[in-house]
Design a protein around this motif. Structure first.
Motif, PDB file in Angstrom:
ATOM      1  N   SER A  75       0.751  -1.388   0.111  1.00  0.00           N
ATOM      2  CA  SER A  75       0.092  -0.139   0.011  1.00  0.00           C
ATOM      3  C   SER A  75       0.859   1.336  -0.226  1.00  0.00           C
ATOM      4  N   ASP A  76       2.161   1.067   0.599  1.00  0.00           N
ATOM      5  CA  ASP A  76       3.035   2.257   0.634  1.00  0.00           C
ATOM      6  C   ASP A  76       4.378   1.857  -0.029  1.00  0.00           C
ATOM      7  N   PRO A  77       4.626   2.023  -1.475  1.00  0.00           N
ATOM      8  CA  PRO A  77       5.679   1.689  -1.831  1.00  0.00           C
ATOM      9  C   PRO A  77       7.003   2.487  -1.378  1.00  0.00           C
ATOM     10  N   GLY A  78       6.716   3.309  -0.806  1.00  0.00           N
ATOM     11  CA  GLY A  78       7.948   3.907  -0.279  1.00  0.00           C
ATOM     12  C   GLY A  78       8.692   3.138   0.958  1.00  0.00           C
ATOM     13  N   GLN A  79       7.938   2.221   1.226  1.00  0.00           N
ATOM     14  CA  GLN A  79       8.587   1.406   2.402  1.00  0.00           C
ATOM     15  C   GLN A  79       9.404   0.376   1.819  1.00  0.00           C
ATOM     16  N   ARG A  80       9.622   0.083   0.304  1.00  0.00           N
ATOM     17  CA  ARG A  80      10.501  -0.576  -0.067  1.00  0.00           C
ATOM     18  C   ARG A  80      11.888   0.060   0.217  1.00  0.00           C
ATOM     19  N   GLU A 112      16.473  -0.779  -0.659  1.00  0.00           N
ATOM     20  CA  GLU A 112      17.407  -1.925  -1.528  1.00  0.00           C
ATOM     21  C   GLU A 112      18.602  -1.895  -0.139  1.00  0.00           C
ATOM     22  N   ARG A 113      18.892  -3.259  -0.208  1.00  0.00           N
ATOM     23  CA  ARG A 113      20.007  -3.673   0.647  1.00  0.00           C
ATOM     24  C   ARG A 113      21.050  -4.547  -0.340  1.00  0.00           C
ATOM     25  N   ASP A 114      22.181  -4.259  -0.358  1.00  0.00           N
ATOM     26  CA  ASP A 114      23.072  -5.214  -1.278  1.00  0.00           C
ATOM     27  C   ASP A 114      22.519  -5.403  -2.470  1.00  0.00           C
ATOM     28  N   GLY A 115      22.124  -4.153  -3.132  1.00  0.00           N
ATOM     29  CA  GLY A 115      21.802  -4.075  -4.398  1.00  0.00           C
ATOM     30  C   GLY A 115      20.485  -4.941  -4.673  1.00  0.00           C
ATOM     31  N   VAL A 116      19.653  -5.397  -4.013  1.00  0.00           N
ATOM     32  CA  VAL A 116      18.719  -6.086  -4.197  1.00  0.00           C
ATOM     33  C   VAL A 116      17.392  -5.492  -3.387  1.00  0.00           C
ATOM     34  N   GLU A 117      16.303  -5.327  -3.935  1.00  0.00           N
ATOM     35  CA  GLU A 117      15.014  -4.670  -3.451  1.00  0.00           C
ATOM     36  C   GLU A 117      14.374  -5.444  -2.386  1.00  0.00           C
ATOM     37  N   HIS A 118      14.077  -4.977  -1.178  1.00  0.00           N
ATOM     38  CA  HIS A 118      13.388  -5.755  -0.101  1.00  0.00           C
ATOM     39  C   HIS A 118      11.947  -4.925   0.153  1.00  0.00           C
ATOM     40  N   GLU A 119      11.178  -5.668   0.879  1.00  0.00           N
ATOM     41  CA  GLU A 119      10.140  -5.173   1.473  1.00  0.00           C
ATOM     42  C   GLU A 119       9.955  -5.389   3.034  1.00  0.00           C
ATOM     43  N   PRO A 120       9.371  -4.618   3.879  1.00  0.00           N
ATOM     44  CA  PRO A 120       9.137  -5.276   5.241  1.00  0.00           C
ATOM     45  C   PRO A 120       8.149  -6.168   5.255  1.00  0.00           C
ATOM     46  N   LEU A 121       8.017  -7.241   6.281  1.00  0.00           N
ATOM     47  CA  LEU A 121       6.992  -8.111   6.390  1.00  0.00           C
ATOM     48  C   LEU A 121       7.052  -8.476   7.889  1.00  0.00           C
ATOM     49  N   SER A 122       5.750  -8.686   8.542  1.00  0.00           N
ATOM     50  CA  SER A 122       5.440  -9.073   9.566  1.00  0.00           C
ATOM     51  C   SER A 122       4.402 -10.421   9.442  1.00  0.00           C
ATOM     52  N   VAL A 123       4.703 -11.401  10.278  1.00  0.00           N
ATOM     53  CA  VAL A 123       4.107 -12.519  10.588  1.00  0.00           C
ATOM     54  C   VAL A 123       3.816 -12.729  11.845  1.00  0.00           C
ATOM     55  N   LEU A 124       2.317 -12.905  12.358  1.00  0.00           N
ATOM     56  CA  LEU A 124       1.710 -12.802  13.728  1.00  0.00           C
ATOM     57  C   LEU A 124       1.043 -14.197  13.773  1.00  0.00           C
ATOM     58  N   ALA A 125       1.507 -14.931  14.731  1.00  0.00           N
ATOM     59  CA  ALA A 125       0.827 -16.088  15.429  1.00  0.00           C
ATOM     60  C   ALA A 125       0.291 -15.942  16.747  1.00  0.00           C
ATOM     61  N   PRO A 126      -0.895 -16.025  16.808  1.00  0.00           N
ATOM     62  CA  PRO A 126      -1.282 -15.895  18.229  1.00  0.00           C
ATOM     63  C   PRO A 126      -0.865 -17.242  19.023  1.00  0.00           C
ATOM     64  N   CYS A 127      -0.776 -17.223  20.148  1.00  0.00           N
ATOM     65  CA  CYS A 127      -0.118 -18.125  21.257  1.00  0.00           C
ATOM     66  C   CYS A 127      -0.752 -18.050  22.491  1.00  0.00           C
ATOM     67  N   PRO A 128      -0.487 -19.062  23.410  1.00  0.00           N
ATOM     68  CA  PRO A 128      -0.899 -18.916  24.684  1.00  0.00           C
ATOM     69  C   PRO A 128      -0.089 -17.754  25.620  1.00  0.00           C
ATOM     70  N   ASN A 129      -0.810 -17.132  26.565  1.00  0.00           N
ATOM     71  CA  ASN A 129       0.227 -16.204  27.441  1.00  0.00           C
ATOM     72  C   ASN A 129       0.791 -17.021  28.575  1.00  0.00           C
ATOM     73  N   LEU A 130       1.387 -16.424  29.232  1.00  0.00           N
ATOM     74  CA  LEU A 130       2.310 -17.092  29.918  1.00  0.00           C
ATOM     75  C   LEU A 130       1.758 -17.701  31.453  1.00  0.00           C
ATOM     76  N   ASP A 131       0.687 -17.208  31.649  1.00  0.00           N
ATOM     77  CA  ASP A 131      -0.062 -18.216  32.561  1.00  0.00           C
ATOM     78  C   ASP A 131      -0.651 -19.459  32.069  1.00  0.00           C
ATOM     79  N   SER A 132      -1.089 -19.289  30.675  1.00  0.00           N
ATOM     80  CA  SER A 132      -1.686 -20.489  30.415  1.00  0.00           C
ATOM     81  C   SER A 132      -0.445 -21.495  29.934  1.00  0.00           C
TER      82      SER A 132
END
Length: 520
Positions: free
Chosen positions: A371-376, A378-398
């Motif tokens: 949605s915001d190409p300005g966030q792409r 270059e690193r070491d001459g290669v174009e990159h994009e940010p990425l986040s992966v969220l996995a729900p999990c139990p809390n520390l009480d559980s």
């Protein structure tokens, strides 16, 4: 509604969205406002992580009801354009792309006509008609509860029956089935199991399995699927930075790198805030926005223990665009559902140390550069994009797992799952620069290692949730996800305004998003 009288000098602890919202509303009414933030940047759970050559949001990535940002800025006579001409907020279409284990997918649109066509394509015309009925019900739930439950403080549960208007709103919610179970109410209206997931997964934001969540939390699904999901150029962190800039421009004071160590009380009322570096900030009242353990550590008496919401493991990093462009799903937000559903929630929410990691994970992938190409970059001459992966999990009480040892193997397991689901190259080419686990959140003072605070079970909902004003500690007001109205970007923005009202700021109604047509 009880208020704190005679409070002019206000210290706000925390420069996340709740604290900045409170500070803007307070400053707009002429209060002397100082915000103390322990980090060296604003944002809290909408801050940023630095990576090599880029930044990435460190927390919430889903924005709904952006007019609440406008409301906070308007309190000091500002708007988005005046504080940051680059702060562009755009409706996403689709809001989400949902992928399922059977190989099908659904684009989730807020526009009713487009969504009806999508459901007709995937599920058939009869289910599309049922969707419209569900959409209308979700809108009714939202409209019935917004003023009374979400945009409201409570002195007592009796506030729900304190006036004829309150009784009418409560009766309307009862007629709509708002105090039944969300899963059951959705199941009554639509039949396709894929759609049922699309309109109930939001219960996880409230920290409850859809089958157990109160139907009033259909309001979250309404915000997501009808009012729209938005992207922010520069990331969610740009919102906090703009709000902080508006506060300072209006004469507010912002102190970064200030960790609050204690509160001073005179005659039982707060009159100062002390920081770990030996500074004291005199005040007539304080707004506390951190999570429950930090707040309770500052107050002179103990609180009852609350049930925390499930937690999350989040992988933040970057990937070469020549890899990510080959994936089938090319959307800002992708929900990749596993085949299991009810079992997944059962695994995560088992009590007293019996929680388990998802055996068939459902995951949220966020690619803001789509949605915001300005966030792409270059690193070491290669174009990159940010990425986040969220996995729900139990809390520390559980599940009190040893995350220092588990984090890396679980990261690799999640990436292998995604690679098998068609995200080819993610296991080898996704550079994970920040890995958040329940241990991360616990170290930041969040209860049971959950960034989603107290679960929205019945005894922790509405007037039964921790109140934002406690008569036992005069001059102390709460804001943020642990108090009313609860967890989520819109709700913490509201909590800031509600905290300001407790300190004598008169309410100015500037309007809110109207429900979009439901095409009956």
């Amino acid at each position: 509604m009880r208020t704190v009288s005679g409070a002019h000098r206000i210290v706000v602890v925390g420069a996340g969205l709740a604290g900045l919202s409170a500070a803007l509303h307070l400053r707009g009414s002429g209060k002397d406002v100082t915000v103390l933030e322990r980090d060296d940047a604003v944002g809290g759970r909408v801050g940023a992580y630095p990576g090599p050559g880029y930044e990435i949001d460190n927390g919430a990535t889903v924005l709904t009801m952006p007019e609440l940002i406008d409301d906070a800025l308007a309190a000091v006579g500002a708007d988005r354009l005046s504080v940051d001409p680059e702060l562009r907020i755009t409706r996403l279409s689709p809001a989400y792309h949902a992928r399922f284990a059977d190989g099908t997918s659904i684009d989730v649109h807020s526009d009713p006509a487009i969504m009806t066509a999508e459901i007709t394509r995937v599920c058939g015309p009869d289910e599309a008609k049922r969707y419209l009925r569900l959409r209308a019900w979700l809108a009714d739930i939202f409209d019935a509860e917004f003023d009374r439950f979400m945009d409201a403080s409570f002195d007592s549960p009796l506030d729900l029956v304190s006036s004829p208007a309150a009784l009418r709103d409560l009766a309307r919610l009862l007629r709509l089935g708002g105090f039944g179970r969300l899963g059951a109410q959705v199941d009554r209206r639509i039949t396709d199991p894929r759609l049922r997931r699309v309109f109930t997964f939001q219960a996880l934001y409230a920290g409850v399995a859809p089958a157990r969540a109160l139907a009033v939390y259909g309001a979250i699904a309404h915000m997501d699927t009808s009012l729209g999901v938005f992207s922010v150029d520069g990331g969610m962190r740009s919102v906090a930075r703009a709000m902080a800039g508006a506060l300072v421009a209006a004469g507010g004071r912002l102190e970064l790198g200030r960790t609050v160590s204690s509160l001073d009380f005179v005659g039982g009322r707060v009159d100062g805030v002390r920081t770990e570096d030996g500074q004291r900030f005199a005040c007539d009242a304080v707004v506390l926005t951190p999570d429950t353990p930090v707040v309770d550590g500052l107050l002179p008496h103990r609180r009852r223990r609350v049930l925390a919401a499930p937690s999350a493991v989040v992988l933040h990093g970057s990937i070469p665009t020549d890899v990510s462009r080959r994936w089938q799903a090319q959307h800002h937000h992708v929900i990749d559902f596993g085949a299991e559903w009810d079992r997944t929630f059962d695994e995560m929410t088992r009590p007293r140390g019996r929680g388990r990691l998802m055996s068939d994970p459902s995951l949220l992938l966020t690619r803001p550069a789509l949605s915001d190409p300005g966030q792409r970059f270059e690193r070491d001459g290669v174009e990159h994009e940010p990425l986040s992966v969220l996995a729900p999990c139990p809390n520390l009480d559980s599940a009190p797992f040893a995350w220092a040892q588990l984090a890396a193997p679980y990261r690799d397991e999640l990436l292998d799952v995604l690679d098998r689901r068609g995200y080819r190259g993610i296991a080898d080419r996704f550079r994970v620069d920040h890995l958040d686990t329940p241990a991360t959140w616990a170290a930041l003072g969040m209860q049971a290692g959950s960034p989603f605070s107290s679960a929205h079970i019945f005894r922790q909902t509405g007037p039964f949730r921790r109140r934002n004003l406690d008569p036992a500690v005069p001059g102390v007001v709460l804001a943020g996800s642990s108090t009313v109205p609860g967890v989520g970007v819109p709700t913490v923005l509201l909590s800031g305004r509600l905290a300001a009202e407790r300190l004598g700021v008169p309410r100015v109604r500037r309007g809110r998003a109207q429900t979009t047509p439901s095409l009956h």
